[in-house]
Motif scaffolding. Structure first.
Motif, PDB file in Angstrom:
ATOM      1  N   GLY A  14       0.827  -1.660   0.313  1.00 62.62           N
ATOM      2  CA  GLY A  14      -0.010  -0.665  -0.116  1.00 62.62           C
ATOM      3  C   GLY A  14       0.359   0.977   0.031  1.00 62.62           C
ATOM      4  N   THR A  15       1.923   1.407   0.452  1.00 62.81           N
ATOM      5  CA  THR A  15       2.514   2.277   0.953  1.00 62.81           C
ATOM      6  C   THR A  15       3.570   2.909  -0.850  1.00 62.81           C
ATOM      7  OG1 THR A  15       3.169   1.864   3.141  1.00 62.81           O
ATOM      8  CG2 THR A  15       4.685   3.010   1.916  1.00 62.81           C
ATOM      9  N   LEU A  16       3.623   1.638  -1.004  1.00 60.07           N
ATOM     10  CA  LEU A  16       4.702   1.764  -2.709  1.00 60.07           C
ATOM     11  C   LEU A  16       3.291   2.511  -3.295  1.00 60.07           C
ATOM     12  CD1 LEU A  16       6.748  -1.865  -2.519  1.00 60.07           C
ATOM     13  CD2 LEU A  16       7.169   0.870  -2.825  1.00 60.07           C
ATOM     14  N   VAL A  17       2.412   1.492  -3.378  1.00 61.31           N
ATOM     15  CA  VAL A  17       1.286   1.978  -4.053  1.00 61.31           C
ATOM     16  C   VAL A  17       0.636   3.469  -4.371  1.00 61.31           C
ATOM     17  CG1 VAL A  17      -1.221   1.780  -4.866  1.00 61.31           C
ATOM     18  CG2 VAL A  17       0.189  -0.427  -4.725  1.00 61.31           C
ATOM     19  N   ASP A  22       0.849   9.129  -5.528  1.00 68.90           N
ATOM     20  CA  ASP A  22       1.121  10.734  -5.337  1.00 68.90           C
ATOM     21  C   ASP A  22       2.022  10.829  -4.194  1.00 68.90           C
ATOM     22  OD1 ASP A  22       0.330  13.294  -4.834  1.00 68.90           O
ATOM     23  OD2 ASP A  22      -1.477  12.712  -3.316  1.00 68.90           O
ATOM     24  N   PRO A  23       2.977  11.057  -5.300  1.00 70.58           N
ATOM     25  CA  PRO A  23       4.518  11.566  -4.655  1.00 70.58           C
ATOM     26  C   PRO A  23       4.894  12.223  -3.831  1.00 70.58           C
ATOM     27  CG  PRO A  23       4.693  11.483  -6.819  1.00 70.58           C
ATOM     28  CD  PRO A  23       3.152  11.146  -6.972  1.00 70.58           C
ATOM     29  N   ARG A  27       4.663  13.529   3.950  1.00 73.39           N
ATOM     30  CA  ARG A  27       4.622  12.375   4.856  1.00 73.39           C
ATOM     31  C   ARG A  27       5.044  12.664   6.416  1.00 73.39           C
ATOM     32  NH1 ARG A  27       8.713   8.988   1.886  1.00 73.39           N
ATOM     33  NH2 ARG A  27       9.286  10.571   1.011  1.00 73.39           N
ATOM     34  N   PRO A  28       3.888  12.673   7.509  1.00 68.70           N
ATOM     35  CA  PRO A  28       4.877  13.318   8.467  1.00 68.70           C
ATOM     36  C   PRO A  28       5.137  12.282   9.241  1.00 68.70           C
ATOM     37  CG  PRO A  28       2.294  12.149   8.476  1.00 68.70           C
ATOM     38  CD  PRO A  28       2.713  11.728   6.974  1.00 68.70           C
ATOM     39  N   PHE A  29       5.681  11.348   9.319  1.00 69.34           N
ATOM     40  CA  PHE A  29       7.323  10.492   9.403  1.00 69.34           C
ATOM     41  C   PHE A  29       8.206  10.327   8.410  1.00 69.34           C
ATOM     42  CE2 PHE A  29       9.214   6.684   9.930  1.00 69.34           C
ATOM     43  CZ  PHE A  29       9.683   7.253  11.790  1.00 69.34           C
ATOM     44  N   LYS A  30       9.381  10.216   8.714  1.00 69.31           N
ATOM     45  CA  LYS A  30      10.611  10.177   7.112  1.00 69.31           C
ATOM     46  C   LYS A  30      11.622   9.619   8.276  1.00 69.31           C
ATOM     47  CE  LYS A  30       9.516  13.605   3.938  1.00 69.31           C
ATOM     48  NZ  LYS A  30      10.012  14.729   3.219  1.00 69.31           N
ATOM     49  N   ALA A  31      11.847   9.044   8.170  1.00 68.58           N
ATOM     50  CA  ALA A  31      12.853   7.757   9.224  1.00 68.58           C
ATOM     51  C   ALA A  31      13.917   8.913   9.226  1.00 68.58           C
ATOM     52  CB  ALA A  31      13.526   6.789   9.097  1.00 68.58           C
ATOM     53  N   PRO A  32      15.156   9.484  10.190  1.00 61.33           N
ATOM     54  CA  PRO A  32      15.809   9.982   9.745  1.00 61.33           C
ATOM     55  C   PRO A  32      17.612   8.682  10.198  1.00 61.33           C
ATOM     56  CG  PRO A  32      15.041  10.018  12.150  1.00 61.33           C
ATOM     57  CD  PRO A  32      14.615   9.521  11.303  1.00 61.33           C
ATOM     58  N   ALA A  33      18.375   8.922   8.204  1.00 63.02           N
ATOM     59  CA  ALA A  33      19.608   8.437   9.242  1.00 63.02           C
ATOM     60  C   ALA A  33      18.955   7.103   8.776  1.00 63.02           C
ATOM     61  CB  ALA A  33      20.713   8.562   9.880  1.00 63.02           C
ATOM     62  N   ILE A  34      18.520   6.889   8.054  1.00 66.15           N
ATOM     63  CA  ILE A  34      17.855   5.366   6.759  1.00 66.15           C
ATOM     64  C   ILE A  34      19.029   4.686   5.810  1.00 66.15           C
ATOM     65  CG2 ILE A  34      16.360   6.368   5.242  1.00 66.15           C
ATOM     66  CD1 ILE A  34      15.583   3.767   7.438  1.00 66.15           C
TER      67      ILE A  34
END
Length: 50
Positions: A14-17, A22-23, A27-34
């Motif tokens: 679902g996340t990939l879709v 809709d790129p 996004r309220p959360f982004k992983a820091p230093a992934i």
């Protein structure tokens, strides 16, 4: 009820879709230093022989 593994896979799909459709969606959360976390995980797995 779904097995936890299947539920996780469905969420990932679902996340990939959403990212393809809709790129620009905020996004309220982004992983820091992934990238650092991924490299550390790879080294730990290599050290443990997995």
């Amino acid at each position: 009820m779904l097995p936890i593994g299947l539920a996780g896979e469905l969420v990932s799909i679902g996340t990939l879709v959403l990212r393809v459709r809709d790129p620009d969606l905020p996004r309220p959360f982004k992983a820091p230093a992934i990238w650092l976390a991924g490299r550390r995980h790879s080294r730990l797995r290599a050290r443990d022989g997995v």
